[in-house]
Write a protein that holds these residues in place. Structure first.
Motif, PDB file in Angstrom:
ATOM      1  N   LYS A 340      42.064  -0.214 117.361  1.00 23.25           N
ATOM      2  CA  LYS A 340      41.893   1.064 116.510  1.00 23.25           C
ATOM      3  C   LYS A 340      42.618   0.752 114.981  1.00 23.25           C
ATOM      4  CE  LYS A 340      40.098   3.469 119.955  1.00 23.25           C
ATOM      5  NZ  LYS A 340      38.608   3.950 119.897  1.00 23.25           N
ATOM      6  N   TYR A 341      43.792   0.141 115.141  1.00 22.75           N
ATOM      7  CA  TYR A 341      44.464   0.081 113.606  1.00 22.75           C
ATOM      8  C   TYR A 341      43.708  -1.341 112.965  1.00 22.75           C
ATOM      9  CZ  TYR A 341      47.329   3.841 115.506  1.00 22.75           C
ATOM     10  OH  TYR A 341      47.642   5.094 115.827  1.00 22.75           O
ATOM     11  N   THR A 342      42.968  -0.980 112.217  1.00 20.11           N
ATOM     12  CA  THR A 342      42.135  -2.063 111.493  1.00 20.11           C
ATOM     13  C   THR A 342      42.867  -2.818 110.567  1.00 20.11           C
ATOM     14  OG1 THR A 342      41.166  -0.686 110.038  1.00 20.11           O
ATOM     15  CG2 THR A 342      39.904  -1.123 112.069  1.00 20.11           C
ATOM     16  N   PHE A 343      43.689  -2.351 109.820  1.00 22.90           N
ATOM     17  CA  PHE A 343      44.619  -2.935 108.709  1.00 22.90           C
ATOM     18  C   PHE A 343      45.842  -2.268 108.583  1.00 22.90           C
ATOM     19  CE2 PHE A 343      42.369  -0.163 106.129  1.00 22.90           C
ATOM     20  CZ  PHE A 343      43.246   0.247 105.181  1.00 22.90           C
ATOM     21  N   GLY A 344      47.003  -3.131 108.057  1.00 22.44           N
ATOM     22  CA  GLY A 344      48.096  -2.468 107.693  1.00 22.44           C
ATOM     23  C   GLY A 344      48.454  -2.795 106.145  1.00 22.44           C
ATOM     24  N   LEU A 345      49.393  -2.080 105.498  1.00 25.42           N
ATOM     25  CA  LEU A 345      49.913  -2.452 104.261  1.00 25.42           C
ATOM     26  C   LEU A 345      51.137  -2.327 104.077  1.00 25.42           C
ATOM     27  CD1 LEU A 345      48.262  -2.487 101.637  1.00 25.42           C
ATOM     28  CD2 LEU A 345      48.978   0.003 101.324  1.00 25.42           C
ATOM     29  N   TYR A 346      51.851  -3.207 103.532  1.00 25.01           N
ATOM     30  CA  TYR A 346      53.331  -3.346 103.279  1.00 25.01           C
ATOM     31  C   TYR A 346      53.589  -2.260 102.319  1.00 25.01           C
ATOM     32  CZ  TYR A 346      54.368  -8.051 105.672  1.00 25.01           C
ATOM     33  OH  TYR A 346      54.415  -8.879 106.904  1.00 25.01           O
ATOM     34  N   VAL A 347      54.542  -1.435 102.351  1.00 26.07           N
ATOM     35  CA  VAL A 347      55.071  -0.403 101.345  1.00 26.07           C
ATOM     36  C   VAL A 347      56.328  -0.714 100.706  1.00 26.07           C
ATOM     37  CG1 VAL A 347      53.339   1.124 102.381  1.00 26.07           C
ATOM     38  CG2 VAL A 347      55.566   1.157 103.180  1.00 26.07           C
ATOM     39  N   LEU A 348      56.975  -1.812 101.085  1.00 29.29           N
ATOM     40  CA  LEU A 348      58.076  -2.064 100.620  1.00 29.29           C
ATOM     41  C   LEU A 348      58.638  -3.482 100.335  1.00 29.29           C
ATOM     42  CD1 LEU A 348      60.838  -0.205 103.028  1.00 29.29           C
ATOM     43  CD2 LEU A 348      60.328   0.517 100.457  1.00 29.29           C
ATOM     44  N   GLY A 349      59.449  -3.741  99.440  1.00 31.63           N
ATOM     45  CA  GLY A 349      59.900  -5.021  99.176  1.00 31.63           C
ATOM     46  C   GLY A 349      59.004  -6.001  98.418  1.00 31.63           C
ATOM     47  N   ASP A 350      59.359  -7.238  98.414  1.00 31.77           N
ATOM     48  CA  ASP A 350      58.589  -8.225  97.630  1.00 31.77           C
ATOM     49  C   ASP A 350      56.919  -8.483  98.244  1.00 31.77           C
ATOM     50  OD1 ASP A 350      60.805  -9.014  96.550  1.00 31.77           O
ATOM     51  OD2 ASP A 350      61.193 -10.605  97.863  1.00 31.77           O
ATOM     52  N   LYS A 351      56.882  -7.862  99.466  1.00 28.58           N
ATOM     53  CA  LYS A 351      55.123  -8.023  99.847  1.00 28.58           C
ATOM     54  C   LYS A 351      54.680  -6.653  99.704  1.00 28.58           C
ATOM     55  CE  LYS A 351      56.508 -11.344 103.645  1.00 28.58           C
ATOM     56  NZ  LYS A 351      56.210 -11.398 104.964  1.00 28.58           N
ATOM     57  N   LYS A 352      55.212  -5.581  99.060  1.00 24.84           N
ATOM     58  CA  LYS A 352      54.562  -4.633  98.663  1.00 24.84           C
ATOM     59  C   LYS A 352      53.002  -4.384  98.126  1.00 24.84           C
ATOM     60  CE  LYS A 352      55.597  -0.021  96.186  1.00 24.84           C
ATOM     61  NZ  LYS A 352      56.575   0.405  95.229  1.00 24.84           N
ATOM     62  N   GLY A 353      52.405  -3.870  99.033  1.00 24.31           N
ATOM     63  CA  GLY A 353      51.003  -3.925  98.595  1.00 24.31           C
ATOM     64  C   GLY A 353      50.096  -5.090  99.220  1.00 24.31           C
ATOM     65  N   ALA A 354      50.685  -5.742  99.976  1.00 27.10           N
ATOM     66  CA  ALA A 354      49.945  -6.830 100.688  1.00 27.10           C
ATOM     67  C   ALA A 354      49.360  -6.335 102.084  1.00 27.10           C
ATOM     68  CB  ALA A 354      51.080  -8.064 101.120  1.00 27.10           C
ATOM     69  N   LEU A 355      48.197  -6.859 102.186  1.00 27.84           N
ATOM     70  CA  LEU A 355      47.379  -6.529 103.053  1.00 27.84           C
ATOM     71  C   LEU A 355      47.514  -7.277 104.551  1.00 27.84           C
ATOM     72  CD1 LEU A 355      44.967  -4.587 103.893  1.00 27.84           C
ATOM     73  CD2 LEU A 355      43.354  -6.655 103.349  1.00 27.84           C
ATOM     74  N   ILE A 356      47.469  -6.429 105.837  1.00 28.14           N
ATOM     75  CA  ILE A 356      47.616  -7.176 107.031  1.00 28.14           C
ATOM     76  C   ILE A 356      46.298  -6.676 107.726  1.00 28.14           C
ATOM     77  CG2 ILE A 356      48.734  -7.175 109.272  1.00 28.14           C
ATOM     78  CD1 ILE A 356      50.185  -8.470 107.192  1.00 28.14           C
ATOM     79  N   ILE A 357      45.267  -7.623 108.230  1.00 28.10           N
ATOM     80  CA  ILE A 357      44.426  -7.392 109.177  1.00 28.10           C
ATOM     81  C   ILE A 357      44.647  -7.811 110.438  1.00 28.10           C
ATOM     82  CG2 ILE A 357      41.796  -7.994 109.120  1.00 28.10           C
ATOM     83  CD1 ILE A 357      42.296  -6.903 106.615  1.00 28.10           C
ATOM     84  N   ASN A 358      44.405  -6.663 111.207  1.00 26.44           N
ATOM     85  CA  ASN A 358      44.431  -6.853 112.706  1.00 26.44           C
ATOM     86  C   ASN A 358      45.612  -7.841 113.026  1.00 26.44           C
ATOM     87  OD1 ASN A 358      42.143  -5.500 112.997  1.00 26.44           O
ATOM     88  ND2 ASN A 358      40.864  -7.052 113.127  1.00 26.44           N
ATOM     89  N   GLY A 359      46.784  -7.499 112.555  1.00 31.65           N
ATOM     90  CA  GLY A 359      48.188  -8.049 112.922  1.00 31.65           C
ATOM     91  C   GLY A 359      48.025  -9.579 112.533  1.00 31.65           C
ATOM     92  N   GLU A 360      47.068  -9.912 111.329  1.00 24.52           N
ATOM     93  CA  GLU A 360      47.017 -11.520 111.066  1.00 24.52           C
ATOM     94  C   GLU A 360      48.123 -11.555 109.882  1.00 24.52           C
ATOM     95  OE1 GLU A 360      43.086 -12.112 109.956  1.00 24.52           O
ATOM     96  OE2 GLU A 360      42.192 -11.855 111.975  1.00 24.52           O
TER      97      GLU A 360
END
Length: 360
Positions: A340-360
């Motif tokens: 159900k949760y297809t991607f995630g987004l870092y919203v803090l720190g040095d990785k801010k804006g980085a994409l996570i695809i299906n937990g990868e």
């Protein structure tokens, strides 16, 4: 008073009124301010004739020479400048995010009527990434970078403009991760008016500013029965508009902490005080209790069914406390997808804006 001065004054008023009721994007405060300066300068005898000729040409008629009391022109100019400054501070600055298929601009006549806004007073800034977001089925790094850069640029600009504006507004229909991200760039903006979309009637409503008696349910907390207190990662599920079930979270093999309403629903939030209450509850729990319950915590995965106003306020809270929190990833939900949760987004720190695809 000389008839030429009276005519100029009346013609300027007519010009302003025509702009007031025009559908074009005009700036009445700027017109008042610049006109006022010209009138004040025209009160100086040495430059009187040249400046009045400029005004006359602008309005399309001619005047004859050096006539009329200079002080009257200066007084008129000061009045214009005063009202120009006054109206400029009463403009309604609105940040609107378009991130899904439905696009709703506030400046539509029906919406303005519902919100009791005057078209000439609103300054709407739109962050529109609908086409990029829906370009293909699976989110990828290239599209994500385009969206994040657009949000950063537009949200930062809006924050700078509204750092001193106490009546800035927000509305939007965008994926939760990107709305939270936008909030992290709006820490200095004084956003205290929120417009929420009511789909059943195709209309907007503003969160009510005042509430003498608390008329809303509190967010409740539910912890795992067997907490793994040494966990470095946990799921925080926030349910305000729809209930998030454990079945929805089957892709995660982590402890799940729930903050929820007993009866979540669309348009569950109707008061600004209610929004502040929920925002404070969520962030205080993240900042204090959650870190105490999981002292080794390094990453918080947030899954949420919440209105845009809550998403933005969470982001604004993150904006001021980046040095006190661990990594935070906010996820996007798609009901027809698996998982159900297809991607995630870092919203803090040095990785801010980085994409996570299906937990990868």
């Amino acid at each position: 008073m000389n008839i030429n001065i009276v005519l100029i004054f009346l013609l300027l008023i007519i010009t302003l009124i025509s702009k007031l009721f025009s559908n074009k994007d005009t700036s009445i405060p700027n017109t008042l301010f610049s006109t006022g300066i010209i009138f004040v300068l025209s009160g100086v005898s040495q430059i009187d004739e040249g400046l009045f000729e400029i005004i006359a040409r602008y309005l399309g008629f001619e005047i004859s020479g050096n006539e009329g009391p200079y002080w009257i022109r200066s007084v008129i100019g000061i009045v214009f400048i005063f009202f120009g400054v006054f109206l400029s501070r009463r403009n309604t600055h609105i940040l609107n995010m378009h991130g899904i298929f439905v696009q709703k601009d506030i400046d539509c006549p029906n919406y303005l009527k519902n919100l009791k806004l005057s078209q000439y007073k609103i300054k709407e800034q739109v962050i529109d990434f609908v086409d990029v977001f829906n370009a293909q089925e699976k989110m990828d790094k290239t599209r994500n970078d385009i969206i994040c850069n657009s949000i950063k640029k537009s949200a930062t600009k809006f924050s700078d403009i509204n750092a001193e504006n106490r009546s800035a507004c927000f509305t939007g229909m965008a994926p939760i991760p990107y709305t939270v991200l936008a909030g992290t760039y709006l820490g200095d903006a004084h956003i205290n008016r929120y417009f929420e979309y009511y789909s059943k009637n195709d209309t907007y409503y503003e969160l009510k500013k005042h509430c003498l008696i608390k008329k809303w349910d509190e967010l409740k907390l539910s912890l795992p029965k067997k907490m793994k207190t040494d966990s470095k990662e946990i799921i925080l599920a926030i349910s305000i508009t729809h209930a998030i079930s454990n079945n929805d979270l089957s892709q995660f093999s982590l402890d799940v902490v729930h903050l929820y309403l007993d009866e979540p629903s669309d348009n569950a939030i109707t008061y600004k005080a209610q929004l502040d209450d929920y925002k404070d509850t969520i962030f205080k729990y993240i900042e204090n209790e959650l870190m105490e319950e999981y002292p080794q915590l390094e990453t918080i995965h947030i899954v949420a069914s919440i209105p845009s106003c809550v998403s933005l306020e969470i982001g604004k809270c993150f904006a001021f406390r980046t040095n006190r929190l661990c990594d935070v990833i906010v996820y996007h939900y798609e009901s027809s997808a698996s998982p159900k949760y297809t991607f995630g987004l870092y919203v803090l720190g040095d990785k801010k804006g980085a994409l996570i695809i299906n937990g990868e």
